[in-house]
Design an enzyme around this catalytic site. Sequence first.
Site, PDB file in Angstrom:
ATOM      1  N   GLU A 104      34.592  42.732  40.253  1.00 13.80           N
ATOM      2  CA  GLU A 104      33.707  43.571  39.451  1.00 13.80           C
ATOM      3  C   GLU A 104      33.044  44.685  40.254  1.00 13.80           C
ATOM      4  OE1 GLU A 104      33.931  39.691  37.154  1.00 13.80           O
ATOM      5  OE2 GLU A 104      33.888  40.318  39.255  1.00 13.80           O
TER       6      GLU A 104
ATOM      7  N   ALA B 204      37.529  40.035  31.904  1.00 15.46           N
ATOM      8  CA  ALA B 204      36.842  40.357  30.660  1.00 15.46           C
ATOM      9  C   ALA B 204      37.440  41.611  30.045  1.00 15.46           C
ATOM     10  CB  ALA B 204      35.348  40.553  30.926  1.00 15.46           C
TER      11      ALA B 204
ATOM     12  N   GLU C  72      35.557  33.255  36.454  1.00 18.64           N
ATOM     13  CA  GLU C  72      34.287  32.679  36.011  1.00 18.64           C
ATOM     14  C   GLU C  72      34.522  31.580  34.974  1.00 18.64           C
ATOM     15  OE1 GLU C  72      30.693  35.713  36.339  1.00 18.64           O
ATOM     16  OE2 GLU C  72      32.362  36.610  35.243  1.00 18.64           O
TER      17      GLU C  72
ATOM     18  N   GLY D 149      36.100  37.721  34.922  1.00 17.32           N
ATOM     19  CA  GLY D 149      35.735  36.735  33.918  1.00 17.32           C
ATOM     20  C   GLY D 149      36.704  35.577  33.863  1.00 17.32           C
TER      21      GLY D 149
END
Length: 685
Positions: free
Chosen positions: A124, A62, A104, A101
């Site tokens: 993370e 991300a 994910e 991300g």
Amino acid sequence: MSVASFEVQDGIGVIAIDSPPVNALGIAVRRAVVDHVAAALADDDVRAIVLICEGRTFFAGADITEFGRPAEQPDLLVVIDTLEASTKPVVAAMHGTALGGGLEVALGCHYRVAVPSTKLGLPEVALGLLPGAGGTQRLPRITGAAIALDLITSGRSIGAAEAKDLGILDAVVPEGRLREEAVAFAARLVAQGAPLRRVRDLEDKLADDRGKPELFADFRRRHGRAFRGFKAPENIIKAIEAAVTLPYDEGRQREAALFEELVYSPESEAQRHLFFAERKAAKVPGLPASRPPELQSVGVIGAGTMGGGIAMNFLNVGIPVVIVEQNEAALERGLATIRRNYEASARKGRLTGEAVEQRLALLRPSLSIDALADCALVIEAVYESMDVKREIFAALDRVARRDAILASNTSFLDLDEIARATSRPGQVVGLHFFSPANVMRLLEIVRGARTSPEVLAAALAIARRIGKVPVVSGVCHGFIANRMMSRRAEQADAIVLEGAVPAEVDRVMFEFGFPMGPFRMLDLVGLDVIGRDSPTRTVQSDLVARGRLGQKSGGGYYDYDAERKATPSADAIETIRALARDLAIPQRGFSDAEIVARLLYPVVNEGARILEEGIALRASDIDVAIVLGYGWPAYRGGPMFWADQLGLGTIVDGLRELESEYGAAFRPSAKLVDLAGRGARFSDE
């Protein structure tokens, strides 16, 4: 400029994202994915979708600059839900890194393929966060809770082969053929009428974990020490518990609430500060854009603990090392230690026996400094004697090639004086490794008064090559980390003479977040290293005189049993009290808050002086040095960040109170007073 393209190939719609440098999942990329999925679903010629990235990597994660502020829509959750809800099969095609991300997103696709070199992970936790876009809910549905707990709380990356074994990947395809193989894989899915396999609907792995609360209790117990003080690991455990015990949608709501707790927590703010600080530390204004030096071989002078560890850093990345000692016995001891360290790694499964021998084959021992004549970099790693170091550098000046970088591993001494022993001070730089040198990530790069910009730039590149985090320091006694933390050591010595007990001080520092307190650390290192040659009478010298050398003698500040388990020592306390009586030092008790202020406010004050003097470029560089060099807790962000959070006015007031009682050593620095007076922070500078 568009960050995506869409092409239909043999009935397969290929969405290719191209957003250099790492295809981060910023708003433009998110919009592109959602828009192109919609286009693919509306196109009757498209029977399946491949999501792939151009450049060097799949989505690397991300955009963390968006953390802490409202995300523009579509956010990452919408992107993943869009992929998962597709009525046509979606295949994630991965290369490079699929992290955070990025993974994910892949877990939101129906199928996943990758080339063998791909690295996958949910890191993370290093930012004080958890995977907040379904990662804690989807991964356990593939791997089971135990493996998901390990992967997400550690943040470690895994290779494609392991990911395939765990069920995260459906196929590993040949390097260089990702697009073709992904399209072919998608075509086979269509031909076989394969189902739209949504990870959120998988139940088999979770069924095995239900009704086993001990799985989570045991995990907490095993990792309690490692997770101490950090908020993210516990929230990750709670989120994975929710994946096991709740329906998917309720688990996602629980994950979102736990993520929100972390985003605005001081722990995550501190860890994100350090994440950016590490990257900023390597950026030094005014340096030339130069290619890293070609290191066909590196020389190391000294095969002791530091020299051997330094050599291993280069052997680990395939760079030959010439290691020089003054006699055969010392050289053999050093070589044996290096081999022993590598063989220990092999026993733990971190290296193969073949890799051990390959690294050792790159090591060339010598008893002559002349053997360093062809080395592009020579690092001196002998004991801290200015006379010895000057002699070595004068000899290097005669032997080393003219373009060689001459580096000293000194931890305290004047680099400029060392450089004056040569006819080329511009080629001299400090490379201060921290012990154990093959493990500790910090490398203080000391820029002398005449160190050339080209040499400094090369030193920064070398640090990155061997996996170190560089922090640039100017020349002063102790540089950044040792200079600052010596203030804590001084006050720890003083406070026990005034009535505090070593175990009490160590407990307060441990509870603050340090791996161990200063007196446990002294016992570990050995009091004779510090106390024997003291010019004045100190607690350490008195303990050494009584044969209390630390762990190795069975007693120092603590008593130790055969397993080196520590218990408070009445003998040590009486030794301290006797010295206090002889020095007529009044006795009193100290609160935990007083101990924290007494030991750590002077560290912050010294950091402010280092900034005043221009020894460090930034306050964030100081934080990196103290966290990586001395174990200041990462969840407090380093001393300067901690001071900002506490309030610089609080630090100044505390120092002035200490100054009124103990004198000028506690006088607040001009920079600290100025910032506090303006209501500013170190991070504002």
